[in-house]
Scaffold this active site. Structure first.
Site, PDB file in Angstrom:
ATOM      1  CB  THR A 118     137.771  25.510  10.191  1.00  0.00           C
ATOM      2  OG1 THR A 118     136.581  26.230  10.573  1.00  0.00           O
ATOM      3  CG2 THR A 118     138.943  26.473  10.212  1.00  0.00           C
ATOM      4  N   GLY A 119     135.733  25.748   7.471  1.00  0.00           N
ATOM      5  CA  GLY A 119     135.172  26.715   6.549  1.00  0.00           C
ATOM      6  C   GLY A 119     133.874  26.246   5.931  1.00  0.00           C
ATOM      7  N   GLY A 140     132.101  24.077   4.032  1.00  0.00           N
ATOM      8  CA  GLY A 140     132.505  22.731   3.668  1.00  0.00           C
ATOM      9  C   GLY A 140     132.305  22.350   2.227  1.00  0.00           C
ATOM     10  NE  ARG A 155     127.043  20.769   5.091  1.00  0.00           N
ATOM     11  CZ  ARG A 155     128.082  21.209   5.783  1.00  0.00           C
ATOM     12  NH1 ARG A 155     128.234  20.844   7.050  1.00  0.00           N
ATOM     13  NH2 ARG A 155     128.974  22.024   5.227  1.00  0.00           N
ATOM     14  CB  VAL A 156     128.253  14.701   5.337  1.00  0.00           C
ATOM     15  CG1 VAL A 156     129.683  14.494   5.822  1.00  0.00           C
ATOM     16  CG2 VAL A 156     127.307  13.748   6.055  1.00  0.00           C
ATOM     17  N   GLY A 157     129.631  17.768   5.659  1.00  0.00           N
ATOM     18  CA  GLY A 157     130.583  18.719   5.102  1.00  0.00           C
ATOM     19  C   GLY A 157     131.935  18.105   4.814  1.00  0.00           C
ATOM     20  CG  ASP A 158     135.356  20.692   5.107  1.00  0.00           C
ATOM     21  OD1 ASP A 158     134.371  21.111   5.743  1.00  0.00           O
ATOM     22  OD2 ASP A 158     136.520  21.041   5.384  1.00  0.00           O
ATOM     23  CB  THR A 195     135.616  22.871  12.000  1.00  0.00           C
ATOM     24  OG1 THR A 195     134.545  22.899  11.054  1.00  0.00           O
ATOM     25  CG2 THR A 195     136.380  21.572  11.810  1.00  0.00           C
TER      26      THR A 195
END
Length: 366
Positions: free
Chosen positions: A280-281, A283, A256-259, A228
């Site tokens: 960043t991490g 998600g 899939r969608v992260g944070d 990220t």
């Protein structure tokens, strides 16, 4: 060799550049501040050659230069965070834009978000495959639509309708990211999809077991970080803003969608709360912990940006998540916090010289 020369020249320019505080009149400049990140994770000195270490630092410096140039001339924090993130979206070392990781289907799917602190307006996009700068699309959603988030083909159509640059999907391709996908799918016993249309031919190997030689300006094949990029800033008028962009997870599946594009999870900014955050991490954990919004809740209750960031990262860790955050306060004080061995990061302000860091134990890392 050209990329090695470029990285060396950029690193040399960084070392030769005068500190901002030493420039005549710098101390009297309007008060503004900028912090950036290029991903957190298992980032150790043994992992990066001196040349690649220098290339990452040069990439971070270029992003700081772009954002600080906006702020130094009295520009807005929104323009600054977008400028900084766009530089990293163009840099194949970072997992955002060109250089993004691949899905299990062999595609680059890009997510981004931006938020404006003074009025809490926000924009986000997910699953883009052809828009050159996802962060520009996120800002367009915020400013040119009644919505906060758009996804997939609809987001792509919207970006096209407002004149944002489109590229062929192969524009985002890098060999190291493709080989990382091949390895991940092979390790899982899954079928590797066909090489993307328009991608360069696979580099030749020296022998059956010889590794591929990747360009210096691409990420290392054994990279173990959360991909990220992000920026937070406060401008000379006191306006806070945050921006984040990502290619997601290698071999991600099923849409899939992260944070990152989830406002309040990976991205948040609020002048009323006194903070702007880009995360960043891992998600899924950052979504569950509503990391970005909770950091701002903590600052609203009186915590310093560093204390708020540290407390929230500790909470993420307590439920099994890894990663980091950058936070900007309305007074221009920034914070970095991580529970990983490193995070690509940097900061600069109207009264402090630019500084970039990679490893968690670097002197002055905070």
């Amino acid at each position: 060799m050209k990329s090695i020369a470029f990285a060396a020249a950029a690193a040399a320019a960084l070392l030769a550049a005068p500190a901002l505080a030493q420039i005549p009149g710098a101390q009297d400049a309007p008060q503004w501040s900028l912090a950036i990140h290029g991903g957190a994770g298992v980032i150790e000195r043994a992992q990066l050659s001196p040349e690649r270490d220098a290339a990452y630092r040069a990439g971070l410096q270029a992003a700081l230069d772009a954002g600080s140039a906006v702020l130094a001339r009295g520009g807005s924090s929104l323009d600054a965070v977008q400028a900084a993130v766009e530089v990293m979206e163009e840099n194949p070392l970072f997992n955002a834009g060109r250089g993004a990781v691949f899905t299990s289907a062999g595609k680059n799917e890009l997510d981004a978000a931006v938020m404006n602190g003074p009025d809490l307006t926000a924009g986000a996009v997910a699953g883009l495959t052809r828009t050159r700068h996802p962060i520009a699309a996120a800002r367009a959603v915020m400013e040119k639509s009644p919505h906060v988030m758009m996804i997939g083909e609809g987001a792509e159509t919207f970006a096209r309708s407002v004149g944002l640059e489109e590229v062929a999907p192969a524009f985002f391709f890098t060999e190291s990211r493709w080989q990382a996908l091949v390895k991940a799918l092979t390790d899982r016993g899954e079928t590797v999809p066909p090489r993307p249309e328009g991608a360069p031919a696979e580099p030749a190997r020296l022998g059956p077991a010889a590794p591929l030689a990747f360009n210096l300006i691409e990420a290392p094949l054994d990279e173990r970080k959360f991909g990220t990029v992000g920026a937070v800033a406060v401008d000379s008028q006191g306006r806070l803003a945050a921006a984040t962009s990502t290619g997601g997870m290698t071999a991600k599946r099923w849409g899939r969608v992260g944070d990152v594009p989830i406002i309040g999870a990976g991205t948040y900014a609020s002048n009323a709360d006194g903070c702007a955050v880009s995360a960043t991490g891992s998600g899924e954990y950052f979504i569950r912990a509503t990391v970005a919004r909770d950091i701002c809740r903590r600052t609203a209750e009186g915590a310093t940006v560093q204390a708020a960031a540290d407390a929230e990262i500790a909470e993420v860790g307590s439920i099994g998540g890894d990663g980091g955050v950058i936070v900007m306060g309305k007074d221009g004080v920034h914070a970095f916090s991580m529970n990983t061995s490193g995070m690509y990061r940097g900061a600069v302000s109207s009264t402090s010289p630019a500084r970039v860091a990679i490893y968690g134990d670097e002197e002055g890392a905070r």
